[in-house]
Design an enzyme around this catalytic site. Structure first.
Site, PDB file in Angstrom:
ATOM      1  N   GLU A  49      86.654  30.693  24.687  1.00  0.00           N
ATOM      2  CA  GLU A  49      85.716  30.273  25.727  1.00  0.00           C
ATOM      3  C   GLU A  49      86.292  29.047  26.406  1.00  0.00           C
ATOM      4  OE1 GLU A  49      81.835  29.133  24.410  1.00  0.00           O
ATOM      5  OE2 GLU A  49      81.598  30.960  23.246  1.00  0.00           O
ATOM      6  N   ASP A  60      74.586  20.399  25.556  1.00  0.00           N
ATOM      7  CA  ASP A  60      75.675  19.922  24.717  1.00  0.00           C
ATOM      8  C   ASP A  60      75.337  18.624  24.010  1.00  0.00           C
ATOM      9  OD1 ASP A  60      77.881  21.806  24.911  1.00  0.00           O
ATOM     10  OD2 ASP A  60      77.830  21.372  27.056  1.00  0.00           O
TER      11      ASP A  60
END
Lengths: 262, 402
Positions: A49, A60
């Site tokens: 990814e 995140d």
């Protein structure tokens, strides 16, 4: 079928789960991040990814936030993500992109899908785009035969699971817990339930992400998922100085994990 | 206009709005939307909100004629809608009481909120104290420094204040961090969003809770003899502005003007004038105008006012701008501070620096329209929190010995 599902089927035939590694492009530099992605492939990732850094990464945790901030300070561009995608493809893994949607929208969904395809990318994971508001993206991706990978969470209702699975191509990204990216002491029991529910809704391949950082955890998840997604642990191993050997050792640990050798 | 523009339901306002959030939050947003749709027509909810507005906030807020100030605004009649007189000192309490009541209704025990200037944080901490909710406030580290007094107020009220040191260390980063908290704790936590932005249902819900400003002021103006020529409000995310506009949306003769923070000037790039200097994109869960670079990275904003220092704006405002129903004017730090001093000196009313942007807009508008015009300005908050910053701006603090 797609490059992603082909690879996931091959891995399943080997009787194991796939290792999917995430790295933000541009951390600690564009050049080092591309080299690090080659290390991911060389040390045992089946799928990589590539993350174009975004200024406001709400899904995140601190490790990836920090990496994204450094990459942006260094002047990383979305184009660099496509460069990394090419490098991953050449190295022999299947590249996908994980991108917050504003970067895709500003480039234009059609152009984003075309450029990804041209670079050899197989699909896009969209952490802040669900099928509800992602219809334009889905249409653009289908036109280029790019896979659309949506997230399912422990909070996902049955109705939404059907929506998510129905709109996903390649695999369904099952988030193992309620929270942001980052290492956790344990992955928890919600992950398996999300995988089971996604399969019940018709998902062919389900990969689990968030919180996996050790070979033991990878082995646990590999027992019920088609793939194990690791991000923060690799970012942390790579570090601000681009420590390729530390990264390689970490990837090898996780690669052994998905093979049940932890 | 045949169809009413008032109380537009969302999730989209024209092409703006929506829910661009992680899947993990979708169930919570659906739950909140559903609970709110039921609550807004449930007398036990609406009556309690009316009671709190009257007995706790001190509503209705008054309208004040400010003739000495108005001499500097072309001699137009200027009236202030006094949200500064609300309990906790700003319009933020209107929204917070509604969302805190809703939190109780859905059985959650913890609230989180972002705050810029600290007004929304103080209001949320206040409602949490009143309704026995655990409360955590996220505030950009830069803002905790320029609004230290409000940090202390929140802590005195029993809230935990978490300074956010990432990114630009301002309101936008506080929102990012609040979303991260919400994703992790959504089973028992409600996010009390402070402005009419973010994912659906927040823009419509916050607008509904703030709508009382214009419902009252419209009736008050009619009692005084007629509707104003214009309604002026400051705008960051846009909650006081949308609350000030909504009941006037169908009064096509009433101009609606939102005053954005132009910082050092839009041309310098150091500003927070999103509708003047931005373009469409996604930030914090909805599609609206945002300040961003060509790739879609959010740009740092700048304003002397922490409450307006935000690179986004609520989607309903972007829609109202796109259909030409409302105008959005940039107002610089310097013009806002001049208006701050002018109102304080001529009327003995010290406005929040945020609200001073609206006052500067009123001065400009009054000079444009002349003495026959009537301009209604929402004074969204009081300036107590800004005393130190204003004193520094006007060089009124004692000099330290060299």
């Amino acid at each position: 079928m797609s490059a992603l599902t082909d690879r996931l089927a091959e891995v399943r035939a080997e009787g194991r789960a796939a290792l999917i590694g995430y790295l933000p492009v541009g951390y600690p530099t564009v050049e080092a991040s591309v080299e690090a992605m080659r290390v991911l492939v060389d040390a045992g990732c089946d799928i990589v990814e590539v993350g174009p850094p975004y200024s406001d990464p709400v899904l995140d945790g601190p490790v990836i936030q920090h990496a994204a901030a450094i990459a942006l300070e260094g002047g990383v561009k979305v184009d660099d993500a496509f460069t990394a995608v090419e490098a991953v493809a050449q190295a022999g893994a299947v590249p996908v992109v994980m991108s917050y949607c504003n970067l895709m929208i500003q480039r234009g969904y059609e152009r984003f899908a075309q450029e990804l395809k041209a670079a050899g990318g197989a699909g896009v994971i969209t952490p802040d785009l669900t099928p509800d508001t992602g219809q334009d993206w889905i249409a653009a991706a289908r036109a280029e035969d790019v896979d659309t990978i949506f997230l399912a969470a422990p909070s996902t209702t049955r109705e939404r699971m059907h929506l998510t699975v129905g709109a996903s191509r390649g695999f369904v990204y099952a988030t193992s817990l309620m929270g942001v990216t980052g290492e956790r002491a344990s992955v928890g029991s919600a992950a398996e339930r999300v995988v089971v529910e996604a399969r019940a809704a018709g998902a062919e391949f389900v990969c689990v992400g968030l919180g996996v950082s050790t070979g033991v955890q990878a082995a646990d998840v590999a027992a019920y998922a088609d793939g194990v997604i690791v991000g923060s642990a690799f970012v942390k191993a790579l570090g601000d100085h681009g420590d390729m050997e530390a990264l390689r050792i970490k990837v090898q640990e996780l690669a052994a994990g998905v093979r049940g050798q932890s | 206009m045949t169809e009413s523009l008032q109380s537009a339901p969302g999730p989209f306002f024209g092409e703006f709005g929506g829910q661009f959030v992680p899947e993990a939050l979708m169930a919570a947003l659906d739950e909140l939307t559903d609970a709110y749709e039921k609550a807004r027509i449930d007398p036990s909810f609406t009556e309690e909100l009316v009671r709190l507005a009257r007995d706790y906030t001190g509503r209705p807020s008054i309208i004040t004629d400010v003739p000495r100030f108005a001499k500097h605004a072309g001699g137009a009649r200027v009236l202030l809608k006094r949200e500064d007189l609300n309990h906790t000192g700003s319009h933020k309490i209107n929204n917070v009481l509604g969302q805190a009541l809703l939190t109780k209704r859905i059985g959650k025990t913890r609230v989180i909120a972002e705050t810029g200037a600290g007004q929304h944080g103080v209001a949320t901490a206040t409602a949490a104290a009143l309704m026995d909710l655990e409360c955590v406030i996220y505030m950009g580290e830069e803002d905790t420094e320029r609004q230290a007094l409000n940090v202390a107020r929140m802590r005195l009220l029993g809230a935990e204040v978490i300074p956010v040191a990432t990114g630009t260390r301002t309101l936008r980063d506080a929102i990012n961090e609040a979303f991260r908290d919400w994703v992790a704790n959504v089973d028992h936590t409600n996010y009390v969003f402070g402005t009419a932005a973010g994912p659906h249902p927040f823009p419509a819900m916050v607008r509904d809770f703030q709508r009382i400003i214009s419902v009252e002021s419209r009736a008050q103006m009619l009692d005084l003899g007629g509707l104003p020529d214009a309604v002026v409000a400051c705008i960051g995310g846009g909650s006081n502005a949308i609350g000030s506009f909504d009941a006037f949306l169908d009064d096509t003769d009433v101009r609606l003007i939102g005053c954005e923070a132009a910082g050092d000037g839009v041309e310098t790039g150091r500003h927070a004038a999103t509708l003047t200097g931005g373009r469409p994109g996604i930030l914090h869960g909805s599609r609206s105008f945002i300040l961003q670079d060509e790739e879609g990275q959010t740009l740092p904003s700048h304003s002397i006012s922490a409450g307006l220092d935000y690179p986004g704006v609520g989607p309903e405002h972007t829609w109202l701008a796109s259909i030409g129903r409302a105008e959005y004017w940039p107002v610089t730090d310097a013009d806002a501070m001049d208006a701050f001093r002018l109102l304080t000196r001529t009327e003995g009313i010290m406005p929040a620096i945020e609200s001073s942007h609206a006052l500067a807009g009123a001065i400009r508008l009054g000079n444009e329209l002349g003495p026959d015009a009537t301009v209604l300005v929402t004074l969204s908050g009081r300036g107590d929190k800004d005393v130190e910053q204003a004193a520094r701006w006007f060089d009124m603090l004692p000099k330290e010995d060299a």
